[in-house]
Design an enzyme around this catalytic site. Structure first.
Site, PDB file in Angstrom:
ATOM      1  N   HIS A 163       0.838  -1.207   0.000  1.00  0.00           N
ATOM      2  CA  HIS A 163       0.000   0.000   0.000  1.00  0.00           C
ATOM      3  C   HIS A 163       0.876   1.261   0.000  1.00  0.00           C
ATOM      4  O   HIS A 163       0.556   2.252   0.658  1.00  0.00           O
ATOM      5  CB  HIS A 163      -0.917   0.021   1.220  1.00  0.00           C
ATOM      6  N   ILE A 185      -5.212  -6.042  -4.774  1.00  0.00           N
ATOM      7  CA  ILE A 185      -4.110  -5.639  -3.890  1.00  0.00           C
ATOM      8  C   ILE A 185      -3.233  -4.619  -4.605  1.00  0.00           C
ATOM      9  O   ILE A 185      -2.795  -4.843  -5.732  1.00  0.00           O
ATOM     10  CB  ILE A 185      -3.278  -6.871  -3.473  1.00  0.00           C
ATOM     11  N   ASP A 222      -0.729  -5.395   5.872  1.00  0.00           N
ATOM     12  CA  ASP A 222      -1.685  -6.299   5.237  1.00  0.00           C
ATOM     13  C   ASP A 222      -1.529  -6.260   3.720  1.00  0.00           C
ATOM     14  O   ASP A 222      -0.913  -5.363   3.161  1.00  0.00           O
ATOM     15  CB  ASP A 222      -3.114  -5.909   5.609  1.00  0.00           C
ATOM     16  N   GLU A 223      -2.094  -7.255   3.075  1.00  0.00           N
ATOM     17  CA  GLU A 223      -2.157  -7.334   1.610  1.00  0.00           C
ATOM     18  C   GLU A 223      -0.802  -7.035   0.963  1.00  0.00           C
ATOM     19  O   GLU A 223      -0.671  -6.143   0.125  1.00  0.00           O
ATOM     20  CB  GLU A 223      -3.230  -6.371   1.088  1.00  0.00           C
ATOM     21  N   VAL A 224       0.185  -7.807   1.347  1.00  0.00           N
ATOM     22  CA  VAL A 224       1.538  -7.630   0.814  1.00  0.00           C
ATOM     23  C   VAL A 224       1.836  -8.751  -0.183  1.00  0.00           C
ATOM     24  O   VAL A 224       2.021  -9.902   0.219  1.00  0.00           O
ATOM     25  CB  VAL A 224       2.587  -7.634   1.941  1.00  0.00           C
TER      26      VAL A 224
END
Length: 349
Positions: A163, A185, A222-224
């Site tokens: 992000h 993502i 998160d969401e890596v």
């Protein structure tokens, strides 16, 4: 009074019946701490009604002994994807106080924009939507002070290593050179192989730790899409030099380093549940895990039994418009939990 995790909010409210012959015709509020008194005044204000027939204010009589069931009762506001003016945030905080929320989880930056002013790294907010959609240092301190007066802790979130697109507008060298979009993502990842990355994070964390006085500090994580690191030649070479095994190892290294920097400045890190899902019990037990994905319901017992503190979020996503408010209202953080470790459920958001 100090405002931090587990601060005292209990109070006792006694409203005498003026019609009773032995009544002293008074309202008594007892609390050992300021914020308990604040909660009691909020309760009293909601008990007062106006009688249009007699043209007078009335309230119920009785005794209320109240204290919070959970020490963490929060609401997350994302000001990266959707920027909000300071006045709107204050109205939001005021509404939280009516319901006795005590945590403002400020998701202040993300992939889409970086509206936060850093004096140490002034180019970071080049990643804001515009020059007008930003939070100056004075704005940030003003919001924290306003929340504190309402008995609301402010916990910032600086999401890493994913992000990160907005971070790299002002400092392009922060991101790896490749992008790997997976489903919904975001594709940008911070580069762990560059000394500059760690210099910036250290300076940003130190500055934020001085502004945000709460002991908790959210690292996101998160969401890596960590497999993407294998597509970057410089990261591959650095990984080999460091003896790190696989891209999961790179992810673990990044989380470990950002957590250590936060701890160096006196903070307790919070991360989203993907970190635990990926690393398991290799994750530092001093890190708090926030559960936002519904599948985590089934492993809450295991997580707390392994020694981790958790915050529940999966049942209350307001942007999930198909979710019924009745289900949100009935969401029970302690459902099916047992044993001596249930105190590790800090609360929810």
């Amino acid at each position: 009074d100090s405002l931090d995790s587990g601060f005292d909010e209990h109070y006792e409210l006694i409203i005498h019946d003026p019609a009773h012959q032995h009544s002293c015709n008074e309202i008594i509020l007892r609390s050992s701490r300021m914020y308990g008194a604040l909660r009691g005044l909020e309760t009293l204000s909601q008990m007062v009604t106006y009688n249009y027939y007699t043209d007078e204010y009335q309230t119920h009589v009785g005794i209320i002994k109240d204290f919070p069931r959970f020490q963490h009762r929060g609401m997350l506001l994302d000001t990266s994807r959707h920027w909000h003016p300071v006045g709107t945030i204050k109205l939001f905080l005021l509404s939280l106080s009516f319901a006795k929320y005590n945590v403002f989880h400020w998701h202040i930056v993300d992939e889409e924009s970086f509206p936060y002013q850093s004096n140490v790294w002034p180019n970071l907010w080049n990643g804001s939507w515009s020059d007008y959609e930003r939070y100056s240092e004075q704005d940030i301190l003003d919001i924290i002070a306003f929340a504190t007066d309402l008995g609301i802790r402010v916990i910032p979130e600086f999401d890493t290593p994913g992000h990160a697109g907005s971070w790299c507008v002002g400092y392009p060298q922060l991101c790896i050179k490749v992008q790997c979009r997976t489903a919904h993502i975001p594709p940008h990842l911070l580069d762990p192989s560059k000394a500059f990355t760690w210099k910036l994070i250290d300076g940003l964390w130190e500055e934020a730790a001085q502004r945000f006085t709460d002991s908790f500090f959210h690292l996101g994580s998160d969401e890596v899409p960590h497999d993407c690191y294998n597509s970057d030649r410089e990261v591959r070479e650095w990984t080999a030099q460091q003896g790190i095994v696989g891209t999961k190892g790179v992810y673990a290294y990044f989380v470990g380093q950002t957590a250590s920097i936060a701890q160096k400045y006196g903070k307790t890190p919070i991360v989203w549940n993907e970190v635990y899902d990926t690393l398991g019990t290799k994750l530092d037990k001093n890190i708090v895990i926030e559960l936002w994905q519904g599948k985590e319901r089934n492993i809450r017992q295991r997580i707390i039994d392994e020694g981790y503190r958790i915050i529940i979020s999966y049942g209350w996503y307001l942007d999930h418009l198909k979710n019924k408010w009745q289900d949100m209202y009935l969401e029970e953080p302690m459902a099916d939990l047992h044993g001596d470790n249930t105190h590790r459920v800090l609360g929810g958001e």
